[in-house]
Design an enzyme around this catalytic site. Structure first.
Site, mmCIF file in Angstrom:
data_model
loop_
_atom_site.group_PDB
_atom_site.id
_atom_site.type_symbol
_atom_site.label_atom_id
_atom_site.label_comp_id
_atom_site.label_asym_id
_atom_site.label_seq_id
_atom_site.Cartn_x
_atom_site.Cartn_y
_atom_site.Cartn_z
ATOM 1 N N ASP A 1 35.271 42.408 38.917
ATOM 2 C CA ASP A 1 36.031 43.326 38.050
ATOM 3 C C ASP A 1 35.396 44.725 37.985
ATOM 4 O OD1 ASP A 1 37.193 40.895 37.574
ATOM 5 O OD2 ASP A 1 37.302 41.136 35.410
ATOM 6 N N ASP B 1 37.266 35.047 31.353
ATOM 7 C CA ASP B 1 37.908 34.519 32.574
ATOM 8 C C ASP B 1 36.910 34.271 33.706
ATOM 9 O OD1 ASP B 1 37.885 37.398 32.436
ATOM 10 O OD2 ASP B 1 39.170 37.510 34.197
ATOM 11 N N HIS C 1 32.765 48.492 34.709
ATOM 12 C CA HIS C 1 33.694 47.664 33.952
ATOM 13 C C HIS C 1 33.413 47.881 32.467
ATOM 14 C CE1 HIS C 1 36.749 44.679 33.888
ATOM 15 N NE2 HIS C 1 36.010 43.660 33.499
HETATM 16 ZN ZN ZN Z 1 38.267 39.182 35.113
HETATM 17 ZN ZN ZN Z 2 36.333 41.514 33.303
#
Ligand code: ZN
Ligand code: ZN
Length: 299
Positions: A208, A64, A140
């Site tokens: 993130d 993403d 993350h």
């Molecule tokens: Zn993301």
């Molecule tokens: Zn991510």
């Protein structure tokens, strides 16, 4: 500095929210922060040109945030942009060099771009007359970095002081602006009395991550804090499991660091009630905006 939110969704894009990407315009710099799927079309929607890009920052290699990269590079390579003298600089966390090499092999095209790819994990890695960018490692599932983007301080002429002394427009003013003492009508004139410094604005971007100390470091001194807020607090276990933040956690970071303004983004597609999300944030930190695709902010 102008911020253009090209994509504000999370893993799954929706009709309203594209995958992540943010364009930051500052002086001659055009910084693209992440490049999710569909970013090229988001440029068109926002009536911005991708040829404005001077640097690409990649937070991490989740789809993403990067699925739009091969398409974007292919388009830039086929345009006049490829004839530019200066290389297109790409920065990202450890492992990004290999990933980009593999990506260019997987999607072959006649690549005419001059690319420089640099891996960064912490510290200031861009420093020029327009901007400074510092990286901070985040928590993350894979290596991920957040950023603090600082406009360079600018020295401006104090017009009233200059008029009083009678210095005409021209190179003398330019020297004062460069913080140099000049001689005018036989007198020494110092920049201290004829100029003032406008402090550059600070934008923190928490990409993130689960909760970690560096979230606060990114937020420190920020005029604007852009923060991921994938989940709502009612799903805090999921946020912890997948190493993301809840809206409440993001608002607490802004509150603790005492930032001027908080902008939330990277929302899970599961939430349809914007008002409910906004309320969760406002209960903790009042000056908050939920980003939407195409949103523009002048800092
Ligand atoms: Zn993301
Ligand atoms: Zn991510």
């Amino acid at each position: 500095m102008e911020l253009i939110f090209l994509g504000t969704g999370a893993m799954v894009p929706t009709k309203e929210r594209n995958h992540s990407s943010l364009l930051i315009k500052c002086g001659k710099e055009g910084i693209l922060l992440d490049c999710g799927e569909g970013t090229q079309r988001q440029f068109k929607e926002a009536e911005e040109s991708a040829t404005r890009i001077t640097k690409i920052l990649i937070s991490h290699w989740h789809g993403d945030h990067v699925l739009g990269l091969p398409g974007l590079l292919q388009t830039l390579s086929a345009s006049e942009y490829a004839k530019k003298e200066e290389p297109l600089e790409i920065y990202g966390p450890k492992g990004i060099k290999k990933k980009i090499t593999q990506m260019l092999e997987a999607f072959p095209f006649d690549n005419k771009l001059k690319l420089t790819i640099k891996e960064v994990d912490k510290g200031t890695f861009i420093e020029n007359e327009d901007i400074e960018v510092e990286a901070f490692s985040l928590e993350h599932a894979i290596p991920c970095i957040g950023f603090q983007i600082r406009e360079t301080d600018k020295r401006r002429i104090d017009v009233a002081a200059i008029k009083k002394i009678g210095i005409p427009d021209g190179p003398l003013l330019g020297m004062l602006q460069k913080n140099k003492t000049i001689t005018f009508n036989g007198k020494k004139i110092s920049p201290k009395k004829t100029t003032y410094v406008v402090q550059g604005k600070i934008v923190g971007v928490i990409t993130d991550t689960g909760q970690c100390k560096n979230c606060l470091k990114i937020a420190e001194g920020a005029d604007i804090l852009i923060c991921e807020a994938t989940y709502m607090e009612k799903e805090v276990e999921k946020a912890e499991q997948y190493k993301h933040l809840t809206i409440k956690q993001a608002a607490l970071i802004a509150h603790t660091a005492n930032v001027q303004k908080l902008i939330l983004n990277h929302f899970s597609q599961r939430y349809k009630e914007k008002a409910e999300q906004e309320q969760e944030a406002k209960d903790v930190f009042h000056n908050v905006t939920l980003a939407y695709d195409g949103m523009r902010i002048t800092v």
